[in-house]
Design a protein around this motif. Structure first.
Motif, PDB file in Angstrom:
ATOM      1  N   CYS A  71      73.571  64.084 -73.585  1.00  0.00           N
ATOM      2  CA  CYS A  71      74.314  64.316 -72.349  1.00  0.00           C
ATOM      3  C   CYS A  71      75.245  63.155 -72.031  1.00  0.00           C
ATOM      4  O   CYS A  71      76.407  63.344 -71.639  1.00  0.00           O
ATOM      5  CB  CYS A  71      73.350  64.557 -71.200  1.00  0.00           C
ATOM      6  N   LYS A  72      74.742  61.928 -72.204  1.00  0.00           N
ATOM      7  CA  LYS A  72      75.575  60.750 -71.976  1.00  0.00           C
ATOM      8  C   LYS A  72      76.746  60.724 -72.942  1.00  0.00           C
ATOM      9  O   LYS A  72      77.865  60.368 -72.576  1.00  0.00           O
ATOM     10  CB  LYS A  72      74.731  59.480 -72.142  1.00  0.00           C
ATOM     11  N   ALA A  93      79.591  63.284 -71.944  1.00  0.00           N
ATOM     12  CA  ALA A  93      80.392  62.813 -70.818  1.00  0.00           C
ATOM     13  C   ALA A  93      81.292  61.647 -71.233  1.00  0.00           C
ATOM     14  O   ALA A  93      82.477  61.594 -70.863  1.00  0.00           O
ATOM     15  CB  ALA A  93      79.471  62.388 -69.674  1.00  0.00           C
ATOM     16  N   ARG A 123      84.188  62.761 -73.518  1.00  0.00           N
ATOM     17  CA  ARG A 123      85.190  63.486 -72.718  1.00  0.00           C
ATOM     18  C   ARG A 123      86.088  62.505 -71.979  1.00  0.00           C
ATOM     19  O   ARG A 123      87.314  62.650 -71.960  1.00  0.00           O
ATOM     20  CB  ARG A 123      84.488  64.424 -71.729  1.00  0.00           C
ATOM     21  N   GLN A 149      86.546  67.982 -66.773  1.00  0.00           N
ATOM     22  CA  GLN A 149      85.523  68.960 -67.141  1.00  0.00           C
ATOM     23  C   GLN A 149      86.130  70.351 -67.273  1.00  0.00           C
ATOM     24  O   GLN A 149      85.776  71.117 -68.167  1.00  0.00           O
ATOM     25  CB  GLN A 149      84.397  68.969 -66.107  1.00  0.00           C
ATOM     26  N   SER A 153      79.015  70.860 -66.903  1.00  0.00           N
ATOM     27  CA  SER A 153      78.495  69.931 -65.905  1.00  0.00           C
ATOM     28  C   SER A 153      76.978  69.796 -66.012  1.00  0.00           C
ATOM     29  O   SER A 153      76.429  68.695 -65.858  1.00  0.00           O
ATOM     30  CB  SER A 153      78.885  70.403 -64.501  1.00  0.00           C
ATOM     31  N   GLU A 182      76.211  67.329 -68.825  1.00  0.00           N
ATOM     32  CA  GLU A 182      76.547  65.946 -68.514  1.00  0.00           C
ATOM     33  C   GLU A 182      75.623  65.352 -67.450  1.00  0.00           C
ATOM     34  O   GLU A 182      75.408  64.139 -67.423  1.00  0.00           O
ATOM     35  CB  GLU A 182      77.998  65.846 -68.062  1.00  0.00           C
TER      36      GLU A 182
END
Length: 260
Positions: free
Chosen positions: A5-6, A9, A12, A19, A34, A37
């Motif tokens: 997840c980290k 994000a 990106r 997003q 979302s 992330e």
């Protein structure tokens, strides 16, 4: 899950996407992106593959490596068609630090070369002239590449693309079946689809390896024989200190010492 997840994000943000823009390009809803992330859900395998293609990073790297350490996508070097993290560390004088693979640790290199923890635990030495690239030092065993002797070290610069191999130059190569080897290479992929491995000691016959069986290639920069000081006394003493301090270093039983 937290690391994935980290990474999503962070990557990106590095690309400068919102997003909404990224979700649209991936063909998913913004709320789904979302949820990844914000650690409320993890992407399924089909989306991990899609994210891997989207960021041009291997699924293994996306899942196992903390990519938040990367602040510039140019710090991600290619292995095959994907990218993997090669963090560049510097000393207090801003000289690049290079990892040194000790003789006692080289047995686990085939399994550990893509493992963040394995690489981070390698000792490091400083070479002020080692700039504009990623460098690593490897131990040599055997007599097939004179004048290098068993116990010597070869410092190599990472080669991103097999097509960049220069015929007749020497390289440390990590291979599927032979582990670490140090040889003189000839790129014959256009002719027969393989790379030729030659020894300077003519007692050893040349052989061929397919590119898909090659994991890493490091172009020779300099060497250090145990009986001379071709680089510097400082580097020689640093290596000796590292070797002497690695008592009880854990191995995994594989024989992956660089064969010269």
């Amino acid at each position: 899950m937290k690391k994935i997840c980290k990474n999503i994000a962070h990557l990106r943000h590095l690309k400068g996407f919102s997003q909404e823009n990224m979700a649209e390009q991936l063909g998913i809803t913004r709320s789904r992106l979302s949820s990844w992330e914000e650690h409320r859900a993890a992407p399924p395998i089909d989306m991990l593959i899609k994210l891997s293609d989207y960021f041009n990073i291997s699924v293994d790297s996306l899942v196992k490596i903390d990519l938040t350490k990367v602040q510039d996508l140019r710090d991600l070097l290619k292995i095959g068609g994907n990218r993997i993290l090669f963090p560049v560390m510097v000393d207090q004088d801003q000289n690049d630090l290079i990892e040194l693979v000790p003789l006692k640790a080289s047995a686990g290199y085939l399994d550990g070369y893509a493992d963040e923890e394995f690489i981070e635990n390698l000792p490091r030495i400083s070479l002020p002239y080692a700039t504009s690239g990623k460098f690593r030092a490897f131990p040599i065993k055997g007599d097939s590449m004179p004048p290098l002797e068993s116990g010597a070290y070869v410092i190599g610069k990472y080669v991103e693309n097999i097509d960049d191999i220069k015929d007749g130059d020497t390289y440390v190569v990590l291979t599927q079946n032979d582990g670490l080897v140090y040889k003189r290479l000839y790129n014959t992929t256009k002719a027969d689809g393989t790379i030729q491995f030659h020894s300077d000691n003519k007692s050893y016959l040349p052989y061929h390896i397919k590119p898909e069986d090659i994991f890493e290639v490091w172009h020779f920069v300099c060497s250090l024989n145990p009986t001379d000081r071709p680089v510097s006394d400082l580097l020689y003493n640093a290596i000796q200190d590292i070797q002497n301090s690695l008592v009880g270093f854990k191995l995994d039983g594989r024989k992956m010492i660089a064969q010269s």
